[in-house]
Design a protein around this motif. Sequence first.
Motif, PDB file in Angstrom:
ATOM      1  N   GLU A   1      41.276  29.127  40.716  1.00 42.28           N
ATOM      2  CA  GLU A   1      40.617  30.347  40.233  1.00 42.28           C
ATOM      3  C   GLU A   1      39.115  30.286  40.487  1.00 42.28           C
ATOM      4  N   TRP A   2      38.530  29.110  40.259  1.00 45.03           N
ATOM      5  CA  TRP A   2      37.096  28.958  40.487  1.00 45.03           C
ATOM      6  C   TRP A   2      36.762  29.104  41.967  1.00 45.03           C
TER       7      TRP A   2
ATOM      8  N   GLU B   1      33.166  34.217  37.426  1.00 47.52           N
ATOM      9  CA  GLU B   1      34.170  34.689  36.478  1.00 47.52           C
ATOM     10  C   GLU B   1      34.366  36.206  36.522  1.00 47.52           C
TER      11      GLU B   1
END
Length: 212
Positions: free
Chosen positions: A114-115, A35
């Motif tokens: 996104e991950w 993240e």
Amino acid sequence: MTTDPAAGTPSGLRERKKQATRDALSWAALRLAVERGLENVRVEEIATAAGVSPRTFNNYFSSKYEAILFRHLDRTRQAAAALRARPADEPLWAAITEAVLAPYGPPDQGPGPEWTAGVRRMLAEPALQGEFARVAVTARIELARAIAERTGTDADRDLYPSLTASAVLTAQQAAGDQWLRCDPPVPITALLREALALLAAGLPDPSSPTPI
């Protein structure tokens, strides 16, 4: 179903609690690194996210890199244990395949973009790559010992168990790399099963016509 007689003992409960703490710390380290970026994550933040103190973190891991890669090493150890538990009359590569897939649990469709982008950035970090090289040696030794027991070979003296373990772990890495690139996403277990099937078949040349 066979139960572990030690599971209910104080010693067994302590080990399960330790394993749960390792899992929580490893997952927190991975999630925060994906993240925020690996360089922006501190041990104190990992500990807080896992609900423990920094001192507890240091009791389990020497660095955030070790915490992240614990998941890879733990999967290999679980696979080695699963291989030892497979039926004795099962063909070797069938046993290896099911053992390696066992720690992944039920198939899922994979993470969002996104991950996967965050994981790719994280894996490109030189410090994490250095830790991965160290972990990979331990993982190969663990799996090679289980393969040696299965095949009646010597993990220290014979080439076969070490070579097979190295091939299996390389297939695992290749499947993981492909999983991160797939669009639309696919279950990693499907890719890993395919990779192991190719190994079991002797890596046939894909450009050669299929025999009729």
